[in-house]
Design a protein around this motif. Sequence first.
Motif, PDB file in Angstrom:
ATOM      1  N   ILE A  66       1.290  -1.281  -0.029  1.00 21.01           N
ATOM      2  CA  ILE A  66       0.042  -0.038  -0.197  1.00 21.01           C
ATOM      3  C   ILE A  66       0.977   1.129   0.367  1.00 21.01           C
ATOM      4  O   ILE A  66       2.119   1.171   0.792  1.00 21.01           O
ATOM      5  CB  ILE A  66      -1.326  -0.258   1.265  1.00 21.01           C
ATOM      6  N   PHE A  67       0.862   2.385  -0.521  1.00 14.52           N
ATOM      7  CA  PHE A  67       1.022   3.644  -1.166  1.00 14.52           C
ATOM      8  C   PHE A  67      -0.139   4.792  -0.372  1.00 14.52           C
ATOM      9  O   PHE A  67      -0.974   4.707  -1.203  1.00 14.52           O
ATOM     10  CB  PHE A  67       1.911   4.134  -2.555  1.00 14.52           C
ATOM     11  N   ASP A  68       0.326   5.233   0.713  1.00 16.63           N
ATOM     12  CA  ASP A  68      -0.901   5.913   1.234  1.00 16.63           C
ATOM     13  C   ASP A  68      -0.546   7.773   1.376  1.00 16.63           C
ATOM     14  O   ASP A  68       0.901   8.063   1.683  1.00 16.63           O
ATOM     15  CB  ASP A  68      -1.079   5.677   2.213  1.00 16.63           C
ATOM     16  N   GLY A  69      -1.228   8.307   0.259  1.00 15.08           N
ATOM     17  CA  GLY A  69      -1.379   9.551  -0.220  1.00 15.08           C
ATOM     18  C   GLY A  69      -1.221  10.654   1.367  1.00 15.08           C
ATOM     19  O   GLY A  69      -0.990  12.126   0.792  1.00 15.08           O
ATOM     20  N   SER A  70      -2.128  10.078   2.626  1.00 15.46           N
ATOM     21  CA  SER A  70      -1.873  10.634   3.602  1.00 15.46           C
ATOM     22  C   SER A  70      -2.542  12.671   3.297  1.00 15.46           C
ATOM     23  O   SER A  70      -2.732  12.957   3.448  1.00 15.46           O
ATOM     24  CB  SER A  70      -0.933  11.408   4.807  1.00 15.46           C
ATOM     25  N   ALA A  71      -3.983  11.868   2.226  1.00 16.60           N
ATOM     26  CA  ALA A  71      -4.555  13.353   2.039  1.00 16.60           C
ATOM     27  C   ALA A  71      -3.845  14.252   1.177  1.00 16.60           C
ATOM     28  O   ALA A  71      -4.492  15.163   1.168  1.00 16.60           O
ATOM     29  CB  ALA A  71      -5.353  13.791   3.245  1.00 16.60           C
ATOM     30  N   GLY A  72      -2.842  14.007   0.270  1.00 16.61           N
ATOM     31  CA  GLY A  72      -2.232  15.023   0.243  1.00 16.61           C
ATOM     32  C   GLY A  72      -2.306  14.936  -1.163  1.00 16.61           C
ATOM     33  O   GLY A  72      -2.705  14.063  -1.800  1.00 16.61           O
ATOM     34  N   VAL A  73      -1.396  16.246  -2.433  1.00 18.57           N
ATOM     35  CA  VAL A  73      -1.972  15.847  -3.725  1.00 18.57           C
ATOM     36  C   VAL A  73      -0.579  15.448  -3.948  1.00 18.57           C
ATOM     37  O   VAL A  73       0.558  15.523  -4.138  1.00 18.57           O
ATOM     38  CB  VAL A  73      -1.267  17.703  -4.505  1.00 18.57           C
ATOM     39  N   LYS A  74      -0.803  13.743  -4.942  1.00 15.25           N
ATOM     40  CA  LYS A  74       0.257  12.484  -4.921  1.00 15.25           C
ATOM     41  C   LYS A  74      -0.091  12.092  -6.637  1.00 15.25           C
ATOM     42  O   LYS A  74      -1.185  12.490  -7.113  1.00 15.25           O
ATOM     43  CB  LYS A  74      -0.452  11.697  -4.265  1.00 15.25           C
ATOM     44  N   SER A  75       1.925  12.108  -7.319  1.00 10.35           N
ATOM     45  CA  SER A  75       1.745  11.320  -8.609  1.00 10.35           C
ATOM     46  C   SER A  75       2.187  10.141  -9.010  1.00 10.35           C
ATOM     47  O   SER A  75       3.539  10.828  -8.065  1.00 10.35           O
ATOM     48  CB  SER A  75       1.199  12.288  -9.245  1.00 10.35           C
ATOM     49  N   TRP A  76       2.306   9.399 -10.101  1.00  6.25           N
ATOM     50  CA  TRP A  76       3.505   8.876 -10.188  1.00  6.25           C
ATOM     51  C   TRP A  76       3.350   9.997 -11.977  1.00  6.25           C
ATOM     52  O   TRP A  76       2.681   9.573 -12.185  1.00  6.25           O
ATOM     53  CB  TRP A  76       3.056   7.178 -10.230  1.00  6.25           C
ATOM     54  N   THR A  77       4.233   9.973 -12.137  1.00  2.00           N
ATOM     55  CA  THR A  77       4.482  10.066 -13.705  1.00  2.00           C
ATOM     56  C   THR A  77       6.195   9.376 -14.516  1.00  2.00           C
ATOM     57  O   THR A  77       6.885   8.880 -13.895  1.00  2.00           O
ATOM     58  CB  THR A  77       4.830  11.844 -13.877  1.00  2.00           C
ATOM     59  N   PHE A  78       5.067   8.583 -15.511  1.00  6.14           N
ATOM     60  CA  PHE A  78       6.085   8.320 -16.400  1.00  6.14           C
ATOM     61  C   PHE A  78       5.823   8.154 -17.755  1.00  6.14           C
ATOM     62  O   PHE A  78       5.652   9.135 -18.281  1.00  6.14           O
ATOM     63  CB  PHE A  78       5.088   6.451 -16.733  1.00  6.14           C
ATOM     64  N   GLY A  79       7.821   8.547 -17.884  1.00 10.02           N
ATOM     65  CA  GLY A  79       8.510   9.540 -19.550  1.00 10.02           C
ATOM     66  C   GLY A  79       8.034   8.214 -20.073  1.00 10.02           C
ATOM     67  O   GLY A  79       6.664   7.714 -20.493  1.00 10.02           O
ATOM     68  N   GLU A  80       9.005   8.600 -21.638  1.00  9.84           N
ATOM     69  CA  GLU A  80       8.819   7.570 -22.940  1.00  9.84           C
ATOM     70  C   GLU A  80       9.862   6.331 -22.470  1.00  9.84           C
ATOM     71  O   GLU A  80      10.722   6.153 -21.950  1.00  9.84           O
ATOM     72  CB  GLU A  80      10.216   8.218 -23.786  1.00  9.84           C
ATOM     73  N   THR A  81       9.180   5.663 -21.602  1.00  8.15           N
ATOM     74  CA  THR A  81       9.735   4.664 -20.293  1.00  8.15           C
ATOM     75  C   THR A  81       8.335   3.146 -21.252  1.00  8.15           C
ATOM     76  O   THR A  81       7.444   3.242 -21.544  1.00  8.15           O
ATOM     77  CB  THR A  81       9.535   4.438 -19.118  1.00  8.15           C
ATOM     78  N   THR A  82       9.075   1.849 -21.323  1.00  6.58           N
ATOM     79  CA  THR A  82       8.198   0.940 -20.230  1.00  6.58           C
ATOM     80  C   THR A  82       7.760   0.560 -19.012  1.00  6.58           C
ATOM     81  O   THR A  82       8.548   0.263 -18.900  1.00  6.58           O
ATOM     82  CB  THR A  82       8.850  -0.524 -22.045  1.00  6.58           C
ATOM     83  N   MET A  83       6.995   1.015 -19.017  1.00  5.44           N
ATOM     84  CA  MET A  83       6.404   1.077 -16.600  1.00  5.44           C
ATOM     85  C   MET A  83       5.402  -0.155 -16.594  1.00  5.44           C
ATOM     86  O   MET A  83       4.662  -0.681 -17.210  1.00  5.44           O
ATOM     87  CB  MET A  83       6.287   2.345 -16.570  1.00  5.44           C
TER      88      MET A  83
END
Length: 286
Positions: A75-92
């Motif tokens: 589990i990744f918990d954001g604690s009610a904050g503004v959160k994101s994961w960004t993927f560039g020119e990748t194979t993820m």
Amino acid sequence: MSQFYINSTIGDDTVGAGTLASPWLTIAKAYNSSAVNDTINVAAGTYSWVNQTFSTSRIVAGAALVQGSTLPTTIFDGSAGVKSWTFGETTMQVNNIMFQNFIHTSTGDSVFIGNSLALVTMKNCVIRNGTMFDGGGSSGSGIVGKCASGNGTFYFLNGLMYNIVAGTGGSGCYFGLVGNANWGTVIVRNSTFYTSGANPCAVTNRTAAAGQLMTMKNCIFYSASSRSWHVIYNDYTYVNCSGNLSYNYTGVPITVIVADPLFIDAANGNFNLKPNSPCIDAGTLT
């Protein structure tokens, strides 16, 4: 291609070696210390969700799912904050992870963003307890976002999103698209979307344009709210749909079945289906 490990209980970014016996603590440490196409194994446990950009390819794998459960134990918990994961020119690849307790406020971005030529696959992931304040704007915001300015592809497979609501004055959505050509493709299969809030999210704020496609197959769209909401807010010229079920949602043509899917106990996070569910054996081959 190497294997690295992080652990919320015994991990240490200072003295850890990234091994199973001596893991790191954070995803940032693992990403910065690994190389293209390496695998980051994330042990069961709760981690602080920190904004992360993946500029090069990785596999991020949570703990194996517990048989019979629909919820990951990593589990990744954001604690009610503004959160994101960004993927560039990748194979993820992001597998077997739950992301929870976050808000979204940035017009033009998403919580999970695939940029340019990215090929991103999220499989067996759960996204829950989020508030989308700015998800329905023309910029294409959403939980899972556009592959911006390129022909990238974003897969959301065997996933679950629930208790995602639009904030006051907002018009949130699960998948943000922009009606411009060459902004990538979003493919959603075998996934469930459930909301019980008074202000449920749309599935997508608008359709793709020529050069862009959204595919939704074998999905369940369920709104327990008295306020039904759109599956597709605008027209659906470039949307490919089959084998879907919806309940208290508008926005045909994505629907094949309109019925209660008969979850075992959705209120407590059990989205397995009862034996008499109309969803069983009702999907299409993918």
